[in-house]
Design an enzyme around this catalytic site. Structure first.
Site, mmCIF file in Angstrom:
data_model
loop_
_atom_site.group_PDB
_atom_site.id
_atom_site.type_symbol
_atom_site.label_atom_id
_atom_site.label_comp_id
_atom_site.label_asym_id
_atom_site.label_seq_id
_atom_site.Cartn_x
_atom_site.Cartn_y
_atom_site.Cartn_z
ATOM 1 N N VAL A 50 103.376 -49.550 -19.413
ATOM 2 C CA VAL A 50 103.045 -48.145 -19.663
ATOM 3 C C VAL A 50 104.247 -47.222 -19.530
ATOM 4 O O VAL A 50 104.211 -46.082 -20.013
ATOM 5 C CB VAL A 50 101.909 -47.652 -18.741
ATOM 6 C CG1 VAL A 50 100.614 -48.393 -19.029
ATOM 7 C CG2 VAL A 50 102.301 -47.759 -17.260
ATOM 8 N N THR A 70 91.451 -54.692 -3.442
ATOM 9 C CA THR A 70 92.027 -55.150 -4.707
ATOM 10 C C THR A 70 93.138 -56.156 -4.408
ATOM 11 O O THR A 70 93.646 -56.229 -3.279
ATOM 12 C CB THR A 70 92.645 -53.981 -5.492
ATOM 13 O OG1 THR A 70 93.757 -53.461 -4.737
ATOM 14 C CG2 THR A 70 91.627 -52.872 -5.741
ATOM 15 N N TYR A 106 105.494 -42.712 -3.665
ATOM 16 C CA TYR A 106 104.165 -42.972 -4.228
ATOM 17 C C TYR A 106 103.308 -41.704 -4.187
ATOM 18 O O TYR A 106 102.656 -41.339 -5.175
ATOM 19 C CB TYR A 106 103.506 -44.102 -3.444
ATOM 20 C CG TYR A 106 102.085 -44.422 -3.841
ATOM 21 C CD1 TYR A 106 101.814 -45.154 -4.993
ATOM 22 C CD2 TYR A 106 101.013 -44.004 -3.055
ATOM 23 C CE1 TYR A 106 100.510 -45.457 -5.354
ATOM 24 C CE2 TYR A 106 99.700 -44.308 -3.406
ATOM 25 C CZ TYR A 106 99.458 -45.037 -4.548
ATOM 26 O OH TYR A 106 98.166 -45.334 -4.901
ATOM 27 N N LYS A 139 101.735 -39.708 -7.456
ATOM 28 C CA LYS A 139 100.290 -39.505 -7.596
ATOM 29 C C LYS A 139 99.914 -38.021 -7.502
ATOM 30 O O LYS A 139 98.946 -37.584 -8.135
ATOM 31 C CB LYS A 139 99.555 -40.315 -6.533
ATOM 32 C CG LYS A 139 99.625 -41.828 -6.766
ATOM 33 C CD LYS A 139 98.951 -42.249 -8.058
ATOM 34 C CE LYS A 139 98.823 -43.754 -8.171
ATOM 35 N NZ LYS A 139 98.122 -44.182 -9.402
ATOM 36 N N ASP A 141 97.687 -54.420 -19.786
ATOM 37 C CA ASP A 141 98.247 -54.836 -18.506
ATOM 38 C C ASP A 141 99.523 -55.628 -18.771
ATOM 39 O O ASP A 141 99.818 -55.973 -19.919
ATOM 40 C CB ASP A 141 97.235 -55.694 -17.729
ATOM 41 C CG ASP A 141 97.410 -55.613 -16.222
ATOM 42 O OD1 ASP A 141 98.496 -55.986 -15.735
ATOM 43 O OD2 ASP A 141 96.459 -55.205 -15.530
#
Length: 250
Positions: free
Chosen positions: A62, A188, A153, A157, A35
């Site tokens: 990443v 979250t 987005y 995805k 992370d």
């Protein structure tokens, strides 16, 4: 499932990723928690280590291949060959399509799609050598149904779903399964930040439109990851396992 298989979880310090880390670590797997959130990495890894779990925390971007490769070298050295990857790291933001400039578009693709490419490709040699592996990507129901103000987005995805299906075909003969989970509304920190910023509706309002009328939890997604990583799922590959309370059915 054997409890000594090394698990890598990106975006592992909070939200869905932390739920996945906790489940596998508490099941006895060596887990690498990757992370960018330094404080959360330290806090959450220390909590699990105090329970006796074997957890390696690393700060990783990443979208940076060198960062990923450096982290994987440490994982292999300290934990062993990588057997299971949960490519979860990602970002989300609400921006009208006409207001999406090229840097905003590129950042979304770099993290949410290219980040999955780096995360998975760098781990696959271990799985090919072992003739066993599990790759689980976290996509989104926005890739299936579309989402207003999130075209960039949804596109990223959607690319994750396409990449997952292609890899499933390419690596099936190597004993490696590749599947994706597209969550919908999950409680979250990222969702809470969106609500606070006014770019995402309150979760209790959205829940009224879900057949199972509640937001999902990181534990819901983690349970699906556990199944897909199991020996019992050895004949399941290239699938989109929708853990969304029925919000998208298709």
């Amino acid at each position: 499932m054997e409890a000594n298989r090394v698990v890598v979880v990106t975006g592992g310090a909070s939200g869905i990723g932390l739920g996945v880390v906790r489940l596998f670590a508490r099941k006895g797997h060596p887990v690498a928690m990757l992370d960018l959130q330094d404080e959360a990495l330290e806090r959450e890894s220390a909590a699990l280590q105090s329970e006796g779990a074997r957890v390696l925390a690393r700060r990783v971007d990443v979208s940076d291949r060198d960062d990923v490769e450096t982290a994987y070298s440490a994982i292999r050295s300290e934990l062993g060959p990588i057997a299971i990857v949960v490519a979860n790291a990602g970002i989300s933001e609400g921006v009208r399509f006409l207001d999406v400039d090229q840097p905003t578009w590129q950042r979304m693709i770099d993290i949410n799609l290219t980040g999955v490419f780096h995360t998975v490709q760098a781990a696959l040699p271990d799985m090919v050598a072992a003739k066993w592996g599990r790759v689980i990507t976290i996509s989104s129901h926005a890739a299936q149904s579309g989402a207003s103000d999130r075209a960039h987005y949804s596109a990223a995805k959607g690319g994750v779903i396409g990449l997952t299906r292609a890899l499933a075909r390419e690596f099936a003969a190597d004993g490696i399964t590749v599947n994706t989970i597209p969550p919908s509304v999950v409680a979250t920190p990222m969702a809470e930040q969106g609500v606070a910023a006014g770019t995402f509706p309150p979760l209790d309002v959205i829940a009224q439109h879900i057949p199972i009328p509640r937001p999902g939890t990181p534990e819901d997604i983690a349970a699906a990851c556990e199944y897909l990583a199991s020996d019992g799922a050895s004949y399941v590959t290239g699938q989109v396992l929708a853990v969304n309370g029925g919000m998208f059915i298709g």
